[in-house]
Design an enzyme around this catalytic site. Sequence first.
Site, mmCIF file in Angstrom:
data_model
loop_
_atom_site.group_PDB
_atom_site.id
_atom_site.type_symbol
_atom_site.label_atom_id
_atom_site.label_comp_id
_atom_site.label_asym_id
_atom_site.label_seq_id
_atom_site.Cartn_x
_atom_site.Cartn_y
_atom_site.Cartn_z
ATOM 1 N N SER A 147 -6.454 9.813 6.693
ATOM 2 C CA SER A 147 -6.109 8.862 5.627
ATOM 3 C C SER A 147 -6.942 9.142 4.376
ATOM 4 O O SER A 147 -7.964 9.825 4.441
ATOM 5 C CB SER A 147 -6.410 7.438 6.122
ATOM 6 O OG SER A 147 -6.500 6.510 5.048
ATOM 7 N N TYR A 160 -10.860 0.025 9.120
ATOM 8 C CA TYR A 160 -9.911 1.137 9.018
ATOM 9 C C TYR A 160 -10.622 2.376 8.473
ATOM 10 O O TYR A 160 -10.474 3.478 9.008
ATOM 11 C CB TYR A 160 -8.763 0.729 8.112
ATOM 12 C CG TYR A 160 -7.634 1.698 7.974
ATOM 13 C CD1 TYR A 160 -7.542 2.524 6.853
ATOM 14 C CD2 TYR A 160 -6.634 1.783 8.925
ATOM 15 C CE1 TYR A 160 -6.488 3.409 6.701
ATOM 16 C CE2 TYR A 160 -5.569 2.666 8.773
ATOM 17 C CZ TYR A 160 -5.505 3.476 7.664
ATOM 18 O OH TYR A 160 -4.459 4.354 7.511
HETATM 19 P P1 NAP Z 1 3.359 1.809 10.954
HETATM 20 O O1 NAP Z 1 4.621 1.867 10.176
HETATM 21 O O2 NAP Z 1 2.599 0.532 11.084
HETATM 22 O O3 NAP Z 1 3.634 2.400 12.444
HETATM 23 C C1 NAP Z 1 2.579 2.409 13.358
HETATM 24 C C2 NAP Z 1 3.121 2.892 14.680
HETATM 25 O O4 NAP Z 1 2.052 2.899 15.631
HETATM 26 C C3 NAP Z 1 4.221 2.011 15.235
HETATM 27 O O5 NAP Z 1 5.180 2.811 15.901
HETATM 28 C C4 NAP Z 1 3.488 1.152 16.285
HETATM 29 O O6 NAP Z 1 4.406 0.781 17.267
HETATM 30 C C5 NAP Z 1 2.464 2.177 16.803
HETATM 31 N N1 NAP Z 1 1.262 1.598 17.429
HETATM 32 C C6 NAP Z 1 0.356 0.763 16.871
HETATM 33 N N2 NAP Z 1 -0.619 0.480 17.762
HETATM 34 C C7 NAP Z 1 -0.302 1.142 18.913
HETATM 35 C C8 NAP Z 1 -0.916 1.248 20.197
HETATM 36 N N3 NAP Z 1 -2.039 0.587 20.499
HETATM 37 N N4 NAP Z 1 -0.315 2.019 21.133
HETATM 38 C C9 NAP Z 1 0.841 2.673 20.848
HETATM 39 N N5 NAP Z 1 1.469 2.623 19.650
HETATM 40 C C10 NAP Z 1 0.884 1.863 18.698
HETATM 41 O O7 NAP Z 1 2.314 2.853 10.355
HETATM 42 P P2 NAP Z 1 2.556 4.147 9.430
HETATM 43 O O8 NAP Z 1 2.424 3.758 8.008
HETATM 44 O O9 NAP Z 1 3.745 4.902 9.905
HETATM 45 O O10 NAP Z 1 1.224 4.942 9.792
HETATM 46 C C11 NAP Z 1 1.197 5.832 10.888
HETATM 47 C C12 NAP Z 1 -0.183 6.457 10.882
HETATM 48 O O11 NAP Z 1 -0.444 7.007 9.588
HETATM 49 C C13 NAP Z 1 -1.316 5.469 11.138
HETATM 50 O O12 NAP Z 1 -2.347 6.107 11.871
HETATM 51 C C14 NAP Z 1 -1.823 5.140 9.734
HETATM 52 O O13 NAP Z 1 -3.183 4.723 9.757
HETATM 53 C C15 NAP Z 1 -1.667 6.460 9.077
HETATM 54 N N6 NAP Z 1 -1.569 6.460 7.614
HETATM 55 C C16 NAP Z 1 -0.615 5.699 6.999
HETATM 56 C C17 NAP Z 1 -0.529 5.771 5.592
HETATM 57 C C18 NAP Z 1 0.482 4.984 4.819
HETATM 58 O O14 NAP Z 1 0.310 4.886 3.583
HETATM 59 N N7 NAP Z 1 1.499 4.415 5.436
HETATM 60 C C19 NAP Z 1 -1.382 6.603 4.883
HETATM 61 C C20 NAP Z 1 -2.360 7.328 5.578
HETATM 62 C C21 NAP Z 1 -2.424 7.247 6.952
HETATM 63 P P3 NAP Z 1 4.200 -0.568 18.147
HETATM 64 O O15 NAP Z 1 3.596 -1.621 17.249
HETATM 65 O O16 NAP Z 1 5.562 -0.928 18.667
HETATM 66 O O17 NAP Z 1 3.260 -0.181 19.247
HETATM 67 C C1 GCO Z 2 -4.641 0.361 2.159
HETATM 68 C C2 GCO Z 2 -3.575 1.264 2.698
HETATM 69 C C3 GCO Z 2 -4.146 2.636 2.989
HETATM 70 C C4 GCO Z 2 -3.061 3.527 3.525
HETATM 71 C C5 GCO Z 2 -3.561 4.890 3.843
HETATM 72 C C6 GCO Z 2 -4.045 5.610 2.632
HETATM 73 O O1 GCO Z 2 -4.630 -0.837 2.492
HETATM 74 O O2 GCO Z 2 -5.473 0.865 1.383
HETATM 75 O O3 GCO Z 2 -2.990 0.716 3.867
HETATM 76 O O4 GCO Z 2 -5.186 2.528 3.909
HETATM 77 O O5 GCO Z 2 -2.527 3.005 4.685
HETATM 78 O O6 GCO Z 2 -4.475 4.910 4.876
HETATM 79 O O7 GCO Z 2 -4.255 6.961 2.991
#
Ligand code: NAP
Ligand code: GCO
Length: 267
Positions: A147, A160
Amino acid sequence: MDIMKTFSLEGKVALVTGAAYGIGFAIAQSYAEAGAKIAFNCRSQENMDKAMAEYKKLGIDAKGYICDVTKEDEVQKMVEEIERELGTVDILVNNAGIIKRIPMIEMTVEQFKEVIDIDLNAPFIMAKAVIPSMLKKGHGKIINVCSMMSELGRETVSAYAAAKGGLKMLTKNIASEYGEYNIQCNGIGPGYIATPQTAPLRERQEDGLRHPFDRFIISKTPAARWGTPEDLMGPAIFLASDASNFVNGQILYVDGGILAYIGKQPE
Ligand code: NAP
Ligand code: GCO
């Protein structure tokens, strides 16, 4: 040498955690299109059913498993089932994750621990479950979804950021410990991506204006837009394929330039 063949995932088994929707779903979709057999997990049957229908619409024969990645016994059982049904895991993507946006001194210890458990302890559990088979096979790819908060802090995301910072170092340590066995462990670091996790940061305000954080991210991103899960597909394929066999312990940031940019002068 056909260099493009090194990007193929033909014959590989990929396990993407938390791939019911969002970033994980997009990565799993890209791996299927690159030829891999897909396994994924999530916690809720409702999300699983919806995801299976979406994979089917795309013609992807994904295998879904209800598994909480923080529970080592559930993880071991899932990995054994995958090995029976698809074969040993060649590619693990530690994508499952949550965030809690709470000022640190208002966050309970339990809330802090929950985020650490899912975002940092679970990638350890998952990697520990698949590395033995990768050692036997003589190759493996582990991709940890890091992230911006692997590098930067901001208000309300202490747990986080601590988890994602730790995940960056876990990535480097797995790379260091298992690189000689042809296992590559790298991170992919999405910027701000439009998924359910960031939906609260993009909600239209009552006055119809964009959310202040939405406007802030647009100003902080040289690409001047939020990323989409699809923006991660190519980089994720690269890190899962033979094209990256000498890339190890790196975090590949897919952030539209955020980490390179000091930001615009306020008008
Ligand atoms: P999201 O839309 O909230 O999806 C998260 C997924 O993880 C869902 O499928 C959820 O399904 C699953 N999950 C959560 N806790 C779990 C557990 N204990 N066991 C199994 N499955 C679990 O998140 P996203 O935005 O796609 O993010 C995915 C990853 O990318 C995360 O690690 C997040 O920190 C990272 N990330 C996101 C962003 C962003 O801007 N969106 C940026 C950087 C990094 P269930 O709730 O049904 O289990
Ligand atoms: C926040 C956002 C970020 C993104 C991502 C950025 O609240 O700042 O959720 O944390 O999810 O991790 O890379």
